[in-house]
Structure formats: C-alpha cells, structure tokens
Motif scaffolding. Structure first.
Motif, mmCIF file in Angstrom:
data_model
loop_
_atom_site.group_PDB
_atom_site.id
_atom_site.type_symbol
_atom_site.label_atom_id
_atom_site.label_comp_id
_atom_site.label_asym_id
_atom_site.label_seq_id
_atom_site.Cartn_x
_atom_site.Cartn_y
_atom_site.Cartn_z
ATOM 1 N N LEU A 75 0.828 -1.202 0.000
ATOM 2 C CA LEU A 75 0.000 0.000 0.000
ATOM 3 C C LEU A 75 0.866 1.256 0.000
ATOM 4 C CD1 LEU A 75 -2.991 0.758 0.031
ATOM 5 C CD2 LEU A 75 -2.844 0.924 2.513
ATOM 6 N N ALA A 76 1.969 1.224 0.744
ATOM 7 C CA ALA A 76 2.882 2.371 0.766
ATOM 8 C C ALA A 76 3.469 2.596 -0.622
ATOM 9 C CB ALA A 76 3.991 2.139 1.787
ATOM 10 N N ALA A 77 3.834 1.514 -1.312
ATOM 11 C CA ALA A 77 4.396 1.642 -2.655
ATOM 12 C C ALA A 77 3.368 2.204 -3.636
ATOM 13 C CB ALA A 77 4.900 0.284 -3.138
ATOM 14 N N VAL A 78 2.121 1.769 -3.515
ATOM 15 C CA VAL A 78 1.051 2.281 -4.386
ATOM 16 C C VAL A 78 0.837 3.769 -4.141
ATOM 17 C CG1 VAL A 78 -1.424 2.172 -4.849
ATOM 18 C CG2 VAL A 78 -0.108 0.054 -4.630
ATOM 19 N N ALA A 79 0.812 4.180 -2.859
ATOM 20 C CA ALA A 79 0.614 5.594 -2.523
ATOM 21 C C ALA A 79 1.741 6.453 -3.086
ATOM 22 C CB ALA A 79 0.520 5.761 -1.007
ATOM 23 N N ARG A 80 2.972 5.957 -2.975
ATOM 24 C CA ARG A 80 4.105 6.715 -3.526
ATOM 25 C C ARG A 80 4.021 6.783 -5.051
ATOM 26 N NH1 ARG A 80 6.933 3.668 0.469
ATOM 27 N NH2 ARG A 80 7.708 2.249 -1.146
ATOM 28 N N GLY A 81 3.550 5.688 -5.676
ATOM 29 C CA GLY A 81 3.433 5.671 -7.129
ATOM 30 C C GLY A 81 2.369 6.627 -7.640
ATOM 31 N N ILE A 82 1.195 6.627 -6.987
ATOM 32 C CA ILE A 82 0.101 7.500 -7.412
ATOM 33 C C ILE A 82 0.475 8.966 -7.230
ATOM 34 C CG2 ILE A 82 -2.238 8.268 -6.813
ATOM 35 C CD1 ILE A 82 -2.908 5.358 -6.197
ATOM 36 N N SER A 83 1.121 9.264 -6.111
ATOM 37 C CA SER A 83 1.425 10.658 -5.794
ATOM 38 C C SER A 83 2.720 11.131 -6.437
ATOM 39 C CB SER A 83 1.531 10.840 -4.278
ATOM 40 O OG SER A 83 2.617 10.083 -3.753
ATOM 41 N N GLY A 84 3.564 10.206 -6.902
ATOM 42 C CA GLY A 84 4.864 10.579 -7.438
ATOM 43 C C GLY A 84 5.666 11.416 -6.461
ATOM 44 N N VAL A 85 5.517 11.119 -5.179
ATOM 45 C CA VAL A 85 6.045 12.010 -4.148
ATOM 46 C C VAL A 85 7.567 12.020 -4.122
ATOM 47 C CG1 VAL A 85 5.974 10.255 -2.301
ATOM 48 C CG2 VAL A 85 5.832 12.699 -1.733
ATOM 49 N N GLN A 86 8.108 13.229 -4.090
ATOM 50 C CA GLN A 86 9.528 13.457 -3.870
ATOM 51 C C GLN A 86 9.685 13.961 -2.437
ATOM 52 O OE1 GLN A 86 10.789 16.176 -6.925
ATOM 53 N NE2 GLN A 86 10.352 14.750 -8.583
ATOM 54 N N VAL A 87 10.584 13.352 -1.687
ATOM 55 C CA VAL A 87 10.702 13.648 -0.266
ATOM 56 C C VAL A 87 11.997 14.404 0.010
ATOM 57 C CG1 VAL A 87 10.746 12.665 2.066
ATOM 58 C CG2 VAL A 87 9.400 11.550 0.261
ATOM 59 N N GLN A 88 11.865 15.508 0.739
ATOM 60 C CA GLN A 88 13.019 16.290 1.171
ATOM 61 C C GLN A 88 13.046 16.349 2.699
ATOM 62 O OE1 GLN A 88 13.947 19.793 -1.955
ATOM 63 N NE2 GLN A 88 12.096 20.116 -0.779
ATOM 64 N N TRP A 89 14.174 16.008 3.295
ATOM 65 C CA TRP A 89 14.384 16.196 4.732
ATOM 66 C C TRP A 89 15.242 17.453 4.866
ATOM 67 C CZ3 TRP A 89 12.031 13.104 8.397
ATOM 68 C CH2 TRP A 89 11.417 11.951 7.911
ATOM 69 N N ALA A 90 14.575 18.597 5.031
ATOM 70 C CA ALA A 90 15.268 19.884 4.982
ATOM 71 C C ALA A 90 15.781 20.345 6.342
ATOM 72 C CB ALA A 90 14.344 20.959 4.400
ATOM 73 N N GLY A 91 15.213 19.841 7.424
ATOM 74 C CA GLY A 91 15.621 20.315 8.740
ATOM 75 C C GLY A 91 15.904 19.212 9.726
ATOM 76 N N CYS A 92 15.753 17.980 9.303
ATOM 77 C CA CYS A 92 16.025 16.830 10.167
ATOM 78 C C CYS A 92 16.203 15.602 9.298
ATOM 79 C CB CYS A 92 14.890 16.619 11.178
ATOM 80 S SG CYS A 92 13.296 16.188 10.430
ATOM 81 N N GLU A 93 16.527 14.502 9.918
ATOM 82 C CA GLU A 93 16.682 13.225 9.235
ATOM 83 C C GLU A 93 15.679 12.223 9.810
ATOM 84 O OE1 GLU A 93 18.601 12.633 6.678
ATOM 85 O OE2 GLU A 93 19.494 14.625 6.687
ATOM 86 N N PRO A 94 15.373 11.151 9.068
ATOM 87 C CA PRO A 94 14.508 10.106 9.634
ATOM 88 C C PRO A 94 15.097 9.582 10.944
ATOM 89 C CG PRO A 94 14.847 9.742 7.284
ATOM 90 C CD PRO A 94 15.785 10.841 7.677
ATOM 91 N N ASP A 95 14.229 9.370 11.920
ATOM 92 C CA ASP A 95 14.690 8.950 13.242
ATOM 93 C C ASP A 95 13.579 8.138 13.882
ATOM 94 O OD1 ASP A 95 15.448 8.974 16.101
ATOM 95 O OD2 ASP A 95 16.944 10.443 15.461
ATOM 96 N N GLU A 96 13.937 7.096 14.613
ATOM 97 C CA GLU A 96 12.943 6.237 15.251
ATOM 98 C C GLU A 96 12.450 6.784 16.584
ATOM 99 O OE1 GLU A 96 13.361 1.927 15.067
ATOM 100 O OE2 GLU A 96 15.087 2.180 13.752
ATOM 101 N N ARG A 97 12.967 7.949 17.008
ATOM 102 C CA ARG A 97 12.451 8.537 18.249
ATOM 103 C C ARG A 97 10.986 8.928 18.070
ATOM 104 N NH1 ARG A 97 15.944 13.865 19.033
ATOM 105 N NH2 ARG A 97 17.505 12.468 18.092
ATOM 106 N N GLN A 98 10.275 9.108 19.170
ATOM 107 C CA GLN A 98 8.874 9.509 19.085
ATOM 108 C C GLN A 98 8.756 10.924 18.528
ATOM 109 O OE1 GLN A 98 7.542 8.238 23.242
ATOM 110 N NE2 GLN A 98 5.741 7.792 22.000
ATOM 111 N N ARG A 99 7.873 11.059 17.554
ATOM 112 C CA ARG A 99 7.640 12.351 16.931
ATOM 113 C C ARG A 99 6.152 12.551 16.657
ATOM 114 N NH1 ARG A 99 12.513 12.512 12.338
ATOM 115 N NH2 ARG A 99 14.032 13.650 13.622
#
Length: 219
Positions: free
Chosen positions: A12-36
């Motif tokens: 489902l995540a792959a389908v959502a990314r495909g439909i939206s053609g989403v480009q992702v920018q981490w401009a002020g932080c990086e992916p992190d497993e901490r609670q957010r």
C-alpha cells in the motif's frame, strides 16, 4: 506495534508513492525512530497516506495517523485500511468556533487529546493535521488548539513540521479517483513548546514552520 504490521502495508505504501509521485526532502532533520508528531498542511484525503508511505518502513510501523472518522469509516474498505493497516486514531469533527476559540479544549477536544496521548504511548509517533479541515493547498490556515494541548501533555515528543504540495490536484475535493502526477513532501526542523509560550504564539510559530517549507520546496 511492530508485531502488528499488516502484510499489505508495504504494498500500500508503494502504491501511494506511485500514485502521488512524491519526492521527499528532509530539509531540517533526518529520519529517526524517536517519538515524533509529524504535523502538516491538509488539502486532500491522500495527505496522511502519502506522508505515512514516505517514512522509512521501520518508522512507518510505529507511526499512527489522526484521521477523520466520518470519511475513513464511510466504506468497508476505508474502515478496514484505517483500522488494520494504518492503525488510525479517529477524529470526531467539531465546529471551527469551538475548536479555535476555546482556551481549554471542550469535551470532544479533551477526548481526542486523551486518545492521542494514549496512542503515543511510550514508542509510537503520530501524523497530525492541525488545520482541522482541508484547505485550498495555496496557504496554511490557522491551527486549532489541540496540538498545543498535546505538546503540553507530551513535551518529550519532537514536533516535526511537514509540507505537502500538489496533493489537492492529485485527488481534488469531491473526487474519488486520483490523477497520477508529481508531488512534494518536505520535512522541516523539529520544534518544541517553549517555557511560558502561550497558545496563540505557539500555534502561529508552528503554522509558520509548515508554511515556510513551501518556500523551501519551491526554491
């Protein structure tokens, strides 16, 4: 929540990314497993699906969206996905007057805040849309007070602004079938509620943090 990852979540995540053609920018932080708490502008019913799908799988597995109950329970398929794949926390819609003007959350608001605090627990993250309703996609509307009260309750959780662009064109209001095209998702610098910061100042600072990401994404 890792033990409850639905087998179709990655598909489902792959389908959502495909439909939206989403480009992702981490401009002020990086992916992190901490609670957010990821908070973003809202212009399409695809918003939380695309934001959720753009997170790395190990983070996505512990991230729960806040979703409008009337929309996501309207059909058996939506209900199944929201409950079993996204593990959504349902939002009961309330009037703009009650949601924006009360110094303290009214009964429905208190119930939602408690539900969000419970959903965070000790390891989960949330996806939240503080505008409370879909906008035009052209500007970020004033934020409702729930995020302020949630930040008061959980000052230990990072607040990460995000801006979604073009999703209102991919799935316009009133339409049921998405139109595949490119979109942009920009994550910004985490923020926290400052000591003695009042509600209005915090909500405006958080709103501006999201609005400023559109300028970064367009640069």
């Amino acid at each position: 929540m890792n033990n409850n990852i639905h087998p179709i979540a990655s598909l489902l995540a792959a389908v959502a990314r495909g439909i939206s053609g989403v480009q992702v920018q981490w401009a002020g932080c990086e992916p992190d497993e901490r609670q957010r708490i990821y908070f973003a502008n809202h212009s399409s019913h695809l918003d939380f699906v695309v934001l959720w799908s753009a997170l790395p799988s190990e983070i996505r597995a512990r991230t729960r969206p806040i979703a409008a109950k009337d929309y996501w329970e309207a059909t058996p398929l939506r209900r199944y996905l929201s409950q079993n794949v996204f593990h959504a926390v349902f939002l009961e819609r309330v009037s703009n007057h009650k949601a924006k003007n009360a110094d303290e959350p009214h009964f429905a608001g208190r119930h939602l805040i408690e539900a969000m605090v419970e959903a965070l627990g000790t390891e989960n993250s949330l996806i939240l849309f503080p505008e409370g309703t879909r906008g035009s996609g052209e500007k970020v509307e004033p934020f409702r007070s729930g995020m302020y009260h949630l930040a008061l309750r959980r000052p230990d959780v990072q607040l990460v602004p995000a801006h979604l662009e073009n999703l209102n064109r991919i799935l316009p209001k009133g339409e049921f079938l998405p139109v595949p095209m490119l979109s942009l998702l920009t994550f910004g610098k985490p923020l926290h509620l400052e000591p003695d910061e009042d509600k209005d100042a915090f909500l405006e600072r958080a709103r501006e943090a999201v609005a400023s990401l559109r300028r970064i994404g367009s640069a």
